[in-house]
Enzyme design. Structure first.
Site, mmCIF file in Angstrom:
data_model
loop_
_atom_site.group_PDB
_atom_site.id
_atom_site.type_symbol
_atom_site.label_atom_id
_atom_site.label_comp_id
_atom_site.label_asym_id
_atom_site.label_seq_id
_atom_site.Cartn_x
_atom_site.Cartn_y
_atom_site.Cartn_z
ATOM 1 N N GLU A 109 19.683 -78.787 -11.725
ATOM 2 C CA GLU A 109 21.049 -79.293 -11.629
ATOM 3 C C GLU A 109 21.868 -78.390 -10.701
ATOM 4 O O GLU A 109 21.970 -77.190 -10.940
ATOM 5 C CB GLU A 109 21.664 -79.343 -13.022
ATOM 6 C CG GLU A 109 20.911 -80.270 -13.974
ATOM 7 C CD GLU A 109 21.142 -79.934 -15.440
ATOM 8 O OE1 GLU A 109 22.104 -79.197 -15.737
ATOM 9 O OE2 GLU A 109 20.345 -80.395 -16.281
ATOM 10 N N GLU A 140 17.022 -81.802 -18.555
ATOM 11 C CA GLU A 140 16.219 -80.572 -18.609
ATOM 12 C C GLU A 140 14.743 -80.825 -18.912
ATOM 13 O O GLU A 140 13.861 -80.160 -18.359
ATOM 14 C CB GLU A 140 16.790 -79.606 -19.644
ATOM 15 C CG GLU A 140 18.012 -78.837 -19.186
ATOM 16 C CD GLU A 140 19.295 -79.647 -19.226
ATOM 17 O OE1 GLU A 140 20.320 -79.178 -18.691
ATOM 18 O OE2 GLU A 140 19.273 -80.762 -19.807
ATOM 19 N N HIS A 150 27.422 -71.539 -24.329
ATOM 20 C CA HIS A 150 27.183 -71.018 -22.988
ATOM 21 C C HIS A 150 26.944 -69.511 -22.967
ATOM 22 O O HIS A 150 26.938 -68.913 -21.902
ATOM 23 C CB HIS A 150 28.379 -71.328 -22.068
ATOM 24 C CG HIS A 150 28.553 -72.777 -21.801
ATOM 25 N ND1 HIS A 150 29.203 -73.615 -22.663
ATOM 26 C CD2 HIS A 150 28.139 -73.545 -20.762
ATOM 27 C CE1 HIS A 150 29.196 -74.849 -22.166
ATOM 28 N NE2 HIS A 150 28.563 -74.830 -21.024
ATOM 29 N N GLN A 163 20.019 -74.524 -15.960
ATOM 30 C CA GLN A 163 21.257 -73.957 -15.439
ATOM 31 C C GLN A 163 21.775 -72.780 -16.268
ATOM 32 O O GLN A 163 22.125 -71.730 -15.729
ATOM 33 C CB GLN A 163 22.323 -75.045 -15.333
ATOM 34 C CG GLN A 163 23.515 -74.642 -14.520
ATOM 35 C CD GLN A 163 24.405 -75.842 -14.205
ATOM 36 O OE1 GLN A 163 25.287 -76.162 -14.984
ATOM 37 N NE2 GLN A 163 24.156 -76.503 -13.087
ATOM 38 N N ASP A 181 21.208 -71.435 -22.729
ATOM 39 C CA ASP A 181 21.366 -72.254 -23.934
ATOM 40 C C ASP A 181 20.781 -73.654 -23.770
ATOM 41 O O ASP A 181 20.398 -74.288 -24.750
ATOM 42 C CB ASP A 181 22.851 -72.387 -24.288
ATOM 43 C CG ASP A 181 23.496 -71.052 -24.585
ATOM 44 O OD1 ASP A 181 23.562 -70.683 -25.757
ATOM 45 O OD2 ASP A 181 23.911 -70.372 -23.629
ATOM 46 N N TYR A 182 20.708 -74.147 -22.541
ATOM 47 C CA TYR A 182 20.225 -75.507 -22.314
ATOM 48 C C TYR A 182 18.706 -75.619 -22.437
ATOM 49 O O TYR A 182 18.163 -76.725 -22.396
ATOM 50 C CB TYR A 182 20.628 -75.989 -20.921
ATOM 51 C CG TYR A 182 22.109 -75.987 -20.620
ATOM 52 C CD1 TYR A 182 23.056 -75.796 -21.621
ATOM 53 C CD2 TYR A 182 22.561 -76.192 -19.319
ATOM 54 C CE1 TYR A 182 24.416 -75.796 -21.333
ATOM 55 C CE2 TYR A 182 23.917 -76.190 -19.020
ATOM 56 C CZ TYR A 182 24.839 -75.987 -20.031
ATOM 57 O OH TYR A 182 26.179 -75.989 -19.734
ATOM 58 N N ILE A 183 18.043 -74.493 -22.589
ATOM 59 C CA ILE A 183 16.579 -74.529 -22.604
ATOM 60 C C ILE A 183 16.041 -75.283 -23.814
ATOM 61 O O ILE A 183 14.910 -75.771 -23.802
ATOM 62 C CB ILE A 183 15.996 -73.110 -22.532
ATOM 63 C CG1 ILE A 183 14.565 -73.160 -21.983
ATOM 64 C CG2 ILE A 183 16.071 -72.409 -23.887
ATOM 65 C CD1 ILE A 183 14.042 -71.819 -21.527
ATOM 66 N N PHE A 184 16.857 -75.403 -24.850
ATOM 67 C CA PHE A 184 16.380 -76.103 -26.037
ATOM 68 C C PHE A 184 16.100 -77.581 -25.767
ATOM 69 O O PHE A 184 15.269 -78.181 -26.437
ATOM 70 C CB PHE A 184 17.384 -75.937 -27.185
ATOM 71 C CG PHE A 184 17.398 -74.548 -27.750
ATOM 72 C CD1 PHE A 184 16.352 -74.087 -28.532
ATOM 73 C CD2 PHE A 184 18.439 -73.679 -27.471
ATOM 74 C CE1 PHE A 184 16.355 -72.801 -29.044
ATOM 75 C CE2 PHE A 184 18.454 -72.398 -27.975
ATOM 76 C CZ PHE A 184 17.410 -71.949 -28.768
#
Length: 791
Positions: A482, A513, A580, A535, A538-541
């Site tokens: 992204e 993701e 974040h 990005q 935290d978004y890795i989940f």
């Protein structure tokens, strides 16, 4: 062109595959195997799909594709049963060496050294995984690789991986699994990217016991996806339907679908309807529990093999007697394969078991406890089926009886146990990480070099310099995520590089993701070197299931047969707010065994890690420090060649009183605290571990503790996360407990996510003051007169 010979050959294969399913289930019910899940009812559709499959193509399927793989000539029936029995031998189960349950097929892309073989000469199967829809995200990347190989002229020399992008990826999935978000995300991305992805949905009307009406809008995945159908005005994909029992219709459908994918690079969905499942979902239960008598009767009538047989007779391709003979021969073929596989499995155990029995008998001679020892031997001799564990258990029982003795017989048993333990480690625990000449653990460290003229630059500019150099020297490298393209990622590490190297090299994606990771996995499987960006950490989940189930286990579950050296780049630690500012290292450590987890404290160290990873063949997660992009660093002269070795900590500040072990953004905080503690006369040694997987392969931390006799493990993760992991690695693994004069301590974030704002950050995550306090407490306990209470 259909000929009698081809038709009867297909019927023979369908009969053999059906018998394999029937006898496989019988083996589970009879105790020979632990579990079984089979492809009965899908034989004709899979044969048709295989007839459209060419060398160099890829199958990204699931555990019911046995007929598909057999039709390609890539599965012998002895291998089918060897996998069912968990025969831990690559020669007998070349797919997974017994590590995956049955129906998990894999082409061995790697040679004995772990280096790439040619893929264009093979009918390629990516190793299947059991989690529903888990095979779908990587299929996007496999197909996307064909697009890159077709349109990027700088890749045309890589003819061992592609014939100019003419490869089609065949993905397969059950209709109920299309309810998973992975499927919808992939289909959307495939339509956007326009890649040669052919997705087959085997629709048997149920997801275990739940009918399709509860699974899918309009009770039909092709109807639900109708808005994705391309037309003269809009791109999208083609949607085709066929009946699972219609031999001719299926052949025509798959030839058309594969042609569209191969020639036009347009995705195609083939919805195979009216598929049956004669034995139900798996060996765990019976479908009679949830299917009506009417449905069961309909399934018996529309069984694809029965319908295929009727079509052959109706069209005069064979007589009833000829088909009966084929059916009898098919049964005999499968019976023989089953017997041969079972005998080979059992015979593979016999040498170790017989040797163990002989050694136990020798140990019992003239021994006071001979009756006890011989009883253990008899129990081993009667054990059925033969398993490696039976011999290990027996020998360990005997050695407990013989404890404290010093005899040749006991020594022989100890030697037997050591030898077989090493062999069983290879059978069941090897290849978690690369064992090839390209392993990152073989990459030697090269220090960054500076001159008096080396400029000080912001961290993000250092990353720009690094990636510019990397993309310029290695055409295999691509990046996607992204905002990485047009604006050069949110922190400007790729700024200006898309304009320089083009959209095929540095690509913006949607907010997706899971398929960003899947895209990267597929590219890495096909010889490219992708860097996929999540990005913020935290978004890795969103992508964790794909990372843990597919990427992290790939090398292990194929016992060194397949690899995907994907680099996952993200940024974490101190930002703002609940979603974040996370540092969920404990979750990564417990989920990503099989990947390396690297935590550089600044951009120079990050660049050194990327150099190491590009030279090597393991997947890795690199977590850059979010608050480091605007900090000044000296630009190394050898930015393109210096390497940070994995698993080697760095001592940032020597000390004598307490060792503080940390990483990432915490390094700066601990160094700040070290300066404050110096005012009290307390000297702390600050160690940056740099990588968590692997962790301190040099033993440097324990050597520090031998000097200081005290240790604190500090990070920004939740309590019990990476600090607990580091403590276990050092105190237990490196046996640092021997040198401790004070209890080891951990300093982590609070158990909740940080609230928004500067105060939220300060009171939720460790500060320099917290480091000072915990170190001072340790010293106060040791020397209370010298260090009176602070508060």
């Amino acid at each position: 062109m259909l000929t009698r010979e081809k038709i009867l050959s297909d019927y023979r294969l369908a009969c053999e595959s059906r018998q394999a399913s029937l006898l496989g289930r019988r083996d589970v019910m009879g105790g020979r195997a632990k579990f079984g899940i089979f492809g009965d009812g899908k034989e004709v559709a899979q044969i048709a799909a295989a007839r459209a499959f060419k060398r160099g193509d890829f199958r990204s399927g699931y555990y019911r594709d046995q007929t598909f793989v057999a039709a390609l000539g890539e599965l012998q029936w002895t291998e089918f049963f060897a996998q069912l029995y968990a025969h831990a031998d690559v020669e007998h189960d070349p797919n997974t060496a017994g590590r995956s349950m049955n129906g998990h097929f894999a082409t061995r892309w790697l040679d004995e050294q772990g280096l790439w073989r040619t893929q264009t000469d093979s009918y390629n199967s990516v190793c299947d995984i059991a989690p529903t829809a888990g095979q779908i995200p990587r299929s996007l990347g496999l197909a996307y690789a064909s697009k890159l190989y077709r349109h990027n002229p700088h890749l045309q020399h890589m003819d061992g991986f592609s014939r100019r992008g003419n490869e089609v990826t065949f993905a397969t999935i059950g209709d109920a699994s299309t309810s998973q978000g992975m499927f919808w995300e992939t289909m959307n991305a495939a339509g956007v990217l326009q890649v040669p992805l052919l997705v087959s949905v085997w629709d048997d009307g149920y997801g275990i016991s739940v009918p399709v009406e509860y699974q899918t809008t309009k009770a039909s995945i092709s109807k639900a996806l109708a808005g994705f159908q391309r037309d003269s005005d809009d791109k999208g994909f083609d949607i085709l339907t066929a009946k699972g029992w219609d031999y001719v219709g299926l052949l025509e459908t798959y030839q058309r679908a594969a042609r569209t994918c191969r020639e036009e690079h347009v995705p195609v969905l083939v919805h195979v309807q009216e598929v049956t499942q004669p034995q139900g979902h798996s060996s765990s239960g019976s479908h009679e529990r949830y299917k009506s008598k009417e449905r069961l009767a309909w399934e018996a009538e529309h069984d694809c093999n029965r319908q295929f047989r009727g079509w052959i007779l109706a069209n005069g391709y064979a007589t009833d007697e000829e088909l009966e003979q084929i059916e009898k021969e098919a049964l005999q073929v499968i019976k023989k394969a089953r017997t041969d596989a079972w005998n080979a499995f059992q015979q593979s155990m016999q040498p170790d078991i017989e040797e163990a029995a002989d050694l136990i008998q020798q140990a019992s001679r003239h021994h006071a406890k001979a009756p006890v020892l011989m009883a253990i031997r008899e129990e081993l001799r009667k054990a059925a089926p033969l398993l490696h564990r039976n011999a290990t258990m027996a020998v360990k029982k005997v050695l407990r009886v013989l404890r404290g003795e010093h005899t040749p017989a006991r020594t022989a048993l100890v030697n037997w146990l050591a030898r077989t333990s090493a062999e069983n480690t290879d059978r069941f625990s090897s290849h978690l990480y690369s064992q090839s000449p390209e392993s990152p653990m073989r990459v030697q460290g090269i220090a960054p070099e500076y001159t008096d003229d080396s400029p000080m630059v912001d961290g993000y500019l250092l990353m720009q310099h690094y990636f510019d150099n990397l993309f310029g020297r290695d055409p295999r490298v691509v990046a996607m995520g992204e905002d990485v393209g047009h604006i050069g990622d949110v922190n400007q590490g790729f700024a200006g590089l898309q304009e320089k190297y083009g959209e095929l090299r540095i690509t913006d994606t949607g907010i997706r993701e899971t398929t960003i990771i899947g895209q990267g996995i597929g590219l890495a499987m096909r010889g490219l070197r992708p860097i996929t960006e999540i990005q913020y950490f935290d978004y890795i989940f969103y992508a964790l299931a794909t990372l843990t189930d597919d990427l992290a286990t790939l090398l292990y579950r194929t016992k060194g047969g397949q690899k995907a050296p994907l680099i996952v780049r993200t940024r974490g630690h101190r930002l703002e707010g609940i979603w974040h500012s996370g540092s969920p290292m404990g979750a990564m450590l417990n989920s990503l065994r099989g990947m390396h987890v690297l935590v550089p404290r600044n951009m120079t160290q990050a660049a050194g890690f990327y150099n190491t990873l590009i030279k090597s063949d393991d997947p890795a997660l690199v977590v850059e420090c979010l608050n480091g992009y605007r900090l000044k660093e000296r630009l190394p002269q050898n930015l393109d060649t210096f390497c940070v070795p994995l698993g080697v900590p760095e001592t940032l500040r020597p000390g004598t009183d307490v060792t503080v072990v940390t990483y990432g953004s915490m390094c700066r905080i601990v160094l700040d605290a070290a300066a404050q503690l110096e005012e009290f006369g307390i000297s702390i040694e600050v160690i940056d571990v740099q990588s968590l997987l692997p962790f301190d392969v040099t033993g440097q931390i324990v050597e520090s503790i031998r000097k200081t006799n005290r240790v604190v493990f500090a990070d920004e993760d939740f309590p019990g996360g990476a600090t607990a992991y580091m403590m276990q690695q050092v105190v237990e693994g490196q046996q640092a407990y021997r040198y401790l004069d004070s209890a080891p301590r951990t300093l982590s974030a609070k158990a909740h996510r940080p609230p928004y704002g500067s105060d939220g950050d300060y009171y939720s995550k460790p500060s320099a003051e917290d480091v000072v306090d915990i170190v001072y407490e340790i010293m106060q306990e040791a020397e209370p007169n010298r260090f009176p209470a602070l508060y």
